[in-house]
Design a protein around this motif. Structure first.
Motif, PDB file in Angstrom:
ATOM      1  N   UNK A  31       0.844  -1.205   0.000  1.00  0.00           N
ATOM      2  CA  UNK A  31       0.000   0.000   0.000  1.00  0.00           C
ATOM      3  C   UNK A  31       0.874   1.248   0.000  1.00  0.00           C
ATOM      4  N   UNK A  32       1.913   1.240   0.839  1.00  0.00           N
ATOM      5  CA  UNK A  32       2.816   2.397   0.892  1.00  0.00           C
ATOM      6  C   UNK A  32       3.563   2.571  -0.424  1.00  0.00           C
ATOM      7  N   UNK A  33       4.027   1.471  -1.000  1.00  0.00           N
ATOM      8  CA  UNK A  33       4.776   1.548  -2.253  1.00  0.00           C
ATOM      9  C   UNK A  33       3.892   2.070  -3.382  1.00  0.00           C
ATOM     10  N   UNK A  41       8.606   4.043  -7.549  1.00  0.00           N
ATOM     11  CA  UNK A  41       8.264   2.619  -7.548  1.00  0.00           C
ATOM     12  C   UNK A  41       9.217   1.827  -8.426  1.00  0.00           C
ATOM     13  N   UNK A  42       9.610   2.395  -9.554  1.00  0.00           N
ATOM     14  CA  UNK A  42      10.558   1.721 -10.442  1.00  0.00           C
ATOM     15  C   UNK A  42      11.905   1.547  -9.748  1.00  0.00           C
ATOM     16  N   UNK A  43      12.354   2.581  -9.046  1.00  0.00           N
ATOM     17  CA  UNK A  43      13.619   2.500  -8.306  1.00  0.00           C
ATOM     18  C   UNK A  43      13.520   1.451  -7.200  1.00  0.00           C
ATOM     19  N   UNK A  44      12.400   1.430  -6.488  1.00  0.00           N
ATOM     20  CA  UNK A  44      12.198   0.438  -5.436  1.00  0.00           C
ATOM     21  C   UNK A  44      12.208  -0.974  -6.022  1.00  0.00           C
ATOM     22  N   UNK A  48      14.781  -3.970  -5.100  1.00  0.00           N
ATOM     23  CA  UNK A  48      14.308  -5.255  -4.580  1.00  0.00           C
ATOM     24  C   UNK A  48      14.837  -6.409  -5.424  1.00  0.00           C
ATOM     25  N   UNK A  49      14.802  -6.245  -6.742  1.00  0.00           N
ATOM     26  CA  UNK A  49      15.318  -7.298  -7.616  1.00  0.00           C
ATOM     27  C   UNK A  49      16.811  -7.480  -7.399  1.00  0.00           C
TER      28      UNK A  49
END
Length: 96
Positions: A31-33, A41-44, A48-49
């Motif tokens: 939800x936060x993302x 979001x793309x950077x996150x 993560x990957x």
């Protein structure tokens, strides 16, 4: 009931509680993302990957490739010729 069975049941209950807590945490993080900008979001997602080990990522991509292969073989999806895809990409780039 033997001590071993009680111990095993206790471990299972702890694992279930841990999974429920993790699912709740993941839901909250999602939800936060989703409230972030597209760029954030793309950077996150990239970070993560990158945090996954190479073997995990390779397996994920292999599973995805097999899934897509099976979808094409079953007729569920129709492949798009590479030249047509590149033409669409060029149009998108030229339109910017």
């Amino acid at each position: 009931m033997s001590y071993a069975k009680v111990s095993l049941l206790g471990k299972r209950q702890k694992n279930i509680r841990k999974q429920n807590i993790m699912a709740t945490s993941v839901d909250k993080l999602t939800i936060q993302a989703m409230a972030l900008s597209g760029e954030a979001r793309a950077l996150l997602a990239e970070r993560l990957v990158e945090s996954l080990d190479k073997e995990s990522v390779s397996k994920i991509w292999l599973d995805e490739a097999k899934k897509r292969r099976d979808e094409v073989r079953s007729g569920e999806v129709q492949p798009i010729p590479g030249l047509a895809v590149m033409e669409e990409v060029r149009k998108l780039i030229d339109d910017k």
